[in-house]
Design a protein around this motif. Structure first.
Motif, PDB file in Angstrom:
ATOM      1  N   ASP A  17       0.835  -1.197   0.000  1.00  0.00           N
ATOM      2  CA  ASP A  17       0.000   0.000   0.000  1.00  0.00           C
ATOM      3  C   ASP A  17       0.874   1.253   0.000  1.00  0.00           C
ATOM      4  O   ASP A  17       0.564   2.248  -0.657  1.00  0.00           O
ATOM      5  CB  ASP A  17      -0.932   0.006   1.212  1.00  0.00           C
ATOM      6  N   GLY A  18       1.991   1.170   0.721  1.00  0.00           N
ATOM      7  CA  GLY A  18       2.891   2.318   0.798  1.00  0.00           C
ATOM      8  C   GLY A  18       3.606   2.629  -0.497  1.00  0.00           C
ATOM      9  O   GLY A  18       4.146   3.729  -0.666  1.00  0.00           O
ATOM     10  N   LEU A  19       3.641   1.682  -1.424  1.00  0.00           N
ATOM     11  CA  LEU A  19       4.305   1.905  -2.716  1.00  0.00           C
ATOM     12  C   LEU A  19       3.424   2.641  -3.710  1.00  0.00           C
ATOM     13  O   LEU A  19       3.929   3.260  -4.650  1.00  0.00           O
ATOM     14  CB  LEU A  19       4.701   0.558  -3.343  1.00  0.00           C
ATOM     15  N   LEU A  20       2.120   2.579  -3.515  1.00  0.00           N
ATOM     16  CA  LEU A  20       1.184   3.076  -4.519  1.00  0.00           C
ATOM     17  C   LEU A  20       1.010   4.586  -4.439  1.00  0.00           C
ATOM     18  O   LEU A  20       0.976   5.165  -3.359  1.00  0.00           O
ATOM     19  CB  LEU A  20      -0.168   2.396  -4.356  1.00  0.00           C
ATOM     20  N   VAL A  26      -1.121   5.857   2.768  1.00  0.00           N
ATOM     21  CA  VAL A  26       0.097   6.418   3.317  1.00  0.00           C
ATOM     22  C   VAL A  26       0.489   7.674   2.536  1.00  0.00           C
ATOM     23  O   VAL A  26       0.811   8.720   3.109  1.00  0.00           O
ATOM     24  CB  VAL A  26       1.250   5.394   3.268  1.00  0.00           C
ATOM     25  N   SER A  27       0.458   7.588   1.189  1.00  0.00           N
ATOM     26  CA  SER A  27       0.825   8.738   0.372  1.00  0.00           C
ATOM     27  C   SER A  27      -0.107   9.925   0.631  1.00  0.00           C
ATOM     28  O   SER A  27       0.340  11.054   0.738  1.00  0.00           O
ATOM     29  CB  SER A  27       0.762   8.365  -1.117  1.00  0.00           C
ATOM     30  N   ARG A  28      -1.402   9.656   0.744  1.00  0.00           N
ATOM     31  CA  ARG A  28      -2.354  10.744   0.987  1.00  0.00           C
ATOM     32  C   ARG A  28      -2.098  11.389   2.333  1.00  0.00           C
ATOM     33  O   ARG A  28      -2.180  12.599   2.487  1.00  0.00           O
ATOM     34  CB  ARG A  28      -3.785  10.197   0.900  1.00  0.00           C
ATOM     35  N   ALA A  29      -1.762  10.547   3.365  1.00  0.00           N
ATOM     36  CA  ALA A  29      -1.528  11.081   4.689  1.00  0.00           C
ATOM     37  C   ALA A  29      -0.290  11.969   4.703  1.00  0.00           C
ATOM     38  O   ALA A  29      -0.267  13.025   5.330  1.00  0.00           O
ATOM     39  CB  ALA A  29      -1.358   9.930   5.685  1.00  0.00           C
TER      40      ALA A  29
END
Length: 199
Positions: free
Chosen positions: A186-189, A194-197
């Protein structure tokens, strides 16, 4: 099991010894991990330790020989996934295969992580085709905008190896492994939580 083929110039008895060593090593690694005693492997293969070292001068060389076909299979699977799925789906599916591969033998994740840094390692050379396939999967997913472009393929492989290493600490907790994999991927996408946060 790994590639049992021997060089063509090798005598028939030497070829048999090599095949026995690879079979014994594969069984020993599955039973006790890649750090198992090489003397025990030689004994299980019914050969002397000197014979083992004539065929495989280091532990890494033996591990490389056992795993050779697995790395070729991972590379082939990467090409197949890329042909049949979206860049994101192909990368995510392949990373699961890679983590499962590293969980085949206890200690393999640490050995592969070390080899990725050491270009003189036999295991580093054995990983070459697999690494190239993984790098292509990552690059394609990044060009497609599916995966963050601020992380390189080498780091992604190391993170995958970390998931496999962590799984060794609680081998019976398959649900925990799946959860770690989900958080990692999920953190790679680009569109991950995570990216949005962070943004």
């Amino acid at each position: 099991m790994g590639d049992t083929r021997a060089p063509r110039h090798m005598r028939a008895d030497a070829q048999r010894n090599r095949a026995r060593l690879l079979a014994a090593a594969s069984a020993a690694f599955a039973r006790a991990g890649v750090e198992t005693s090489l003397d025990d492997i030689a004994r299980d293969a019914d050969v002397g330790s000197g014979t083992l070292y004539r065929h495989f001068s280091t532990r890494e060389a033996l591990v490389e020989a056992v795993l050779d076909d697995r790395y070729k299979a991972l590379a082939a699977e990467a090409a197949k996934l890329q042909a049949e799925h979206s860049p994101q789906e192909a990368l995510m599916a392949w990373l699961k295969l890679f983590v499962n591969h590293l969980m085949t033998y206890r200690g393999l994740a640490a050995s592969v992580t070390t080899a990725l840094h050491n270009e003189t390692s036999p295991l580093h050379s054995a990983c070459h085709v697999m690494r190239a396939a993984a790098y292509e999967l990552v690059a394609t997913a990044q060009r497609n905008g599916a995966v963050r472009d601020d992380i390189d393929a080498s780091t992604i492989l190391h993170l995958a190896a970390s998931v496999a290493w962590a799984s060794e600490q609680a081998p019976a907790d398959r649900a925990g492994v799946e959860q770690m994999l989900a958080v990692f991927m999920d953190g790679l996408l680009c569109n991950s939580r995570v990216s949005r946060a962070v943004d």
